[in-house]
Design a protein around this motif. Structure first.
Motif, PDB file in Angstrom:
ATOM      1  N   ASP A  86      78.706  84.559   9.962  1.00  0.00           N
ATOM      2  CA  ASP A  86      78.991  83.114   9.345  1.00  0.00           C
ATOM      3  C   ASP A  86      78.245  83.321   8.583  1.00  0.00           C
ATOM      4  O   ASP A  86      78.376  82.686   7.516  1.00  0.00           O
ATOM      5  CB  ASP A  86      77.745  82.144  11.113  1.00  0.00           C
ATOM      6  N   ASN A 115      78.152  78.427  15.673  1.00  0.00           N
ATOM      7  CA  ASN A 115      77.808  77.639  16.203  1.00  0.00           C
ATOM      8  C   ASN A 115      77.915  76.565  15.938  1.00  0.00           C
ATOM      9  O   ASN A 115      78.850  76.246  15.715  1.00  0.00           O
ATOM     10  CB  ASN A 115      76.013  78.059  16.246  1.00  0.00           C
ATOM     11  N   THR A 139      78.991  88.784  19.862  1.00  0.00           N
ATOM     12  CA  THR A 139      78.705  90.112  20.765  1.00  0.00           C
ATOM     13  C   THR A 139      77.680  90.265  19.304  1.00  0.00           C
ATOM     14  O   THR A 139      76.942  91.974  19.410  1.00  0.00           O
ATOM     15  CB  THR A 139      79.688  91.502  20.155  1.00  0.00           C
TER      16      THR A 139
HETATM   17  N1  AR6 Z   1      82.846  91.565   9.575  1.00  0.00           N
HETATM   18  C1  AR6 Z   1      82.935  91.758  10.957  1.00  0.00           C
HETATM   19  N2  AR6 Z   1      82.144  91.317  11.705  1.00  0.00           N
HETATM   20  C2  AR6 Z   1      81.224  90.815  11.108  1.00  0.00           C
HETATM   21  C3  AR6 Z   1      80.809  91.313   9.836  1.00  0.00           C
HETATM   22  C4  AR6 Z   1      81.246  91.035   9.086  1.00  0.00           C
HETATM   23  N3  AR6 Z   1      81.175  91.206   7.668  1.00  0.00           N
HETATM   24  N4  AR6 Z   1      79.033  91.203  10.306  1.00  0.00           N
HETATM   25  C5  AR6 Z   1      79.256  90.720  11.637  1.00  0.00           C
HETATM   26  N5  AR6 Z   1      79.658  91.368  12.511  1.00  0.00           N
HETATM   27  P1  AR6 Z   1      77.331  87.113  14.875  1.00  0.00           P
HETATM   28  P2  AR6 Z   1      77.605  85.913  17.455  1.00  0.00           P
HETATM   29  C6  AR6 Z   1      80.201  91.119  13.734  1.00  0.00           C
HETATM   30  O1  AR6 Z   1      76.272  87.623  15.259  1.00  0.00           O
HETATM   31  O2  AR6 Z   1      76.633  86.470  18.286  1.00  0.00           O
HETATM   32  C7  AR6 Z   1      75.228  82.939  13.979  1.00  0.00           C
HETATM   33  O3  AR6 Z   1      73.391  82.987  13.160  1.00  0.00           O
HETATM   34  C8  AR6 Z   1      79.161  91.726  14.588  1.00  0.00           C
HETATM   35  O4  AR6 Z   1      78.957  93.595  14.603  1.00  0.00           O
HETATM   36  O5  AR6 Z   1      77.735  87.532  13.160  1.00  0.00           O
HETATM   37  O6  AR6 Z   1      79.152  85.138  18.121  1.00  0.00           O
HETATM   38  C9  AR6 Z   1      75.958  81.655  14.096  1.00  0.00           C
HETATM   39  O7  AR6 Z   1      75.685  80.777  13.129  1.00  0.00           O
HETATM   40  C10 AR6 Z   1      79.942  91.769  15.991  1.00  0.00           C
HETATM   41  O8  AR6 Z   1      79.822  92.400  16.774  1.00  0.00           O
HETATM   42  O9  AR6 Z   1      77.908  86.658  15.843  1.00  0.00           O
HETATM   43  C11 AR6 Z   1      75.716  81.460  15.109  1.00  0.00           C
HETATM   44  O10 AR6 Z   1      74.439  81.085  15.578  1.00  0.00           O
HETATM   45  C12 AR6 Z   1      80.141  89.848  15.592  1.00  0.00           C
HETATM   46  O11 AR6 Z   1      80.647  90.242  14.429  1.00  0.00           O
HETATM   47  C13 AR6 Z   1      74.974  82.944  16.181  1.00  0.00           C
HETATM   48  O12 AR6 Z   1      75.334  83.950  15.367  1.00  0.00           O
HETATM   49  C14 AR6 Z   1      79.527  88.676  15.884  1.00  0.00           C
HETATM   50  O13 AR6 Z   1      78.380  88.790  15.718  1.00  0.00           O
HETATM   51  C15 AR6 Z   1      76.796  83.549  16.535  1.00  0.00           C
HETATM   52  O14 AR6 Z   1      76.791  84.914  17.209  1.00  0.00           O
END
Ligand code: AR6
Length: 173
Positions: free
Chosen positions: A34, A24, A118
């Motif tokens: 993250d 973020n 996503t």
């Molecule tokens: N390895 C690969 N992909 C992953 C993993 C992993 N270990 N864990 C989750 N994903 P998100 P955003 C996938 O929510 O939507 C945070 O709080 C997950 O299934 O991690 O960009 C940040 O600080 C999804 O498809 O990120 C921001 O505030 C993808 O990674 C916010 O979330 C992204 O999900 C960012 O939201």
């Protein structure tokens, strides 16, 4: 031209030269991928992130990987999905491009991406996959580095969407 691979896995275990963090704008950690990256990299990662003073949506900043196998983490805040009419696709494309450009500048031969925006940010997977794959393929076709880019999908469903999207746009038979 460098190659693109679609795999399922946990990006914190990646052995790529750089992994991308779906961050973020504060760059001070959060949930999702993250949180997982910060846990795996250790507290030194947050300490370095504090020196960066945040990052704008669609831009990217690089840190060391600390306890990760990856040498670098490239942090990029993706757009929050607001229905698609607020420039989300351009911002998401800019995330991928900015990360690839930084990776190239730092001599990374391999880069692994999660599916940015996503999860918590709510970007629909199929639309995100179209933007991600198009931006990566465009970059690979016009630069010699990185040599390998992987999309690391966190579920079978996500991998299927990425494979279907790839086949729709790029499969030759
Ligand atoms: N390895 C690969 N992909 C992953 C993993 C992993 N270990 N864990 C989750 N994903 P998100 P955003 C996938 O929510 O939507 C945070 O709080 C997950 O299934 O991690 O960009 C940040 O600080 C999804 O498809 O990120 C921001 O505030 C993808 O990674 C916010 O979330 C992204 O999900 C960012 O939201």
């Amino acid at each position: 031209m460098g190659k693109l691979e679609l795999i399922m896995g946990d990006i914190t275990l990646s052995d790529a030269d750089a992994i991308v963090n779906a961050a973020n704008t504060s760059l001070l950690g959060g949930g999702g991928v993250d949180g997982a990256i910060h846990r795996a990299a250790g507290p030194e990662l947050l300490a370095e992130c504090r020196t960066l003073h945040g990052c704008e949506t669609g831009q990217a900043k690089l840190t060391k990987g600390y306890r990760l196998k990856a040498r670098y983490v490239i942090h990029t805040p993706g757009p929050v999905w607001r229905g698609g009419g607020c420039g989300e696709a351009e911002q998401l494309s800019s995330c991928y491009r900015s990360c690839l450009e930084l990776a190239r500048q730092y001599g990374c031969r391999s880069v692994d991406f999660p599916s940015i925006s996503t999860g918590i940010f709510g970007y629909p997977m199929a639309q995100a996959a179209t933007v991600a794959l198009r931006t990566i393929m465009d970059f690979l076709s016009s630069h010699s580095m990185p040599e390998r880019v992987r999309m690391v999908c966190h579920s079978e469903d996500a991998l299927r969407v990425y494979q279907q999207t790839y086949n729709m746009w790029y499969a030759s038979d």
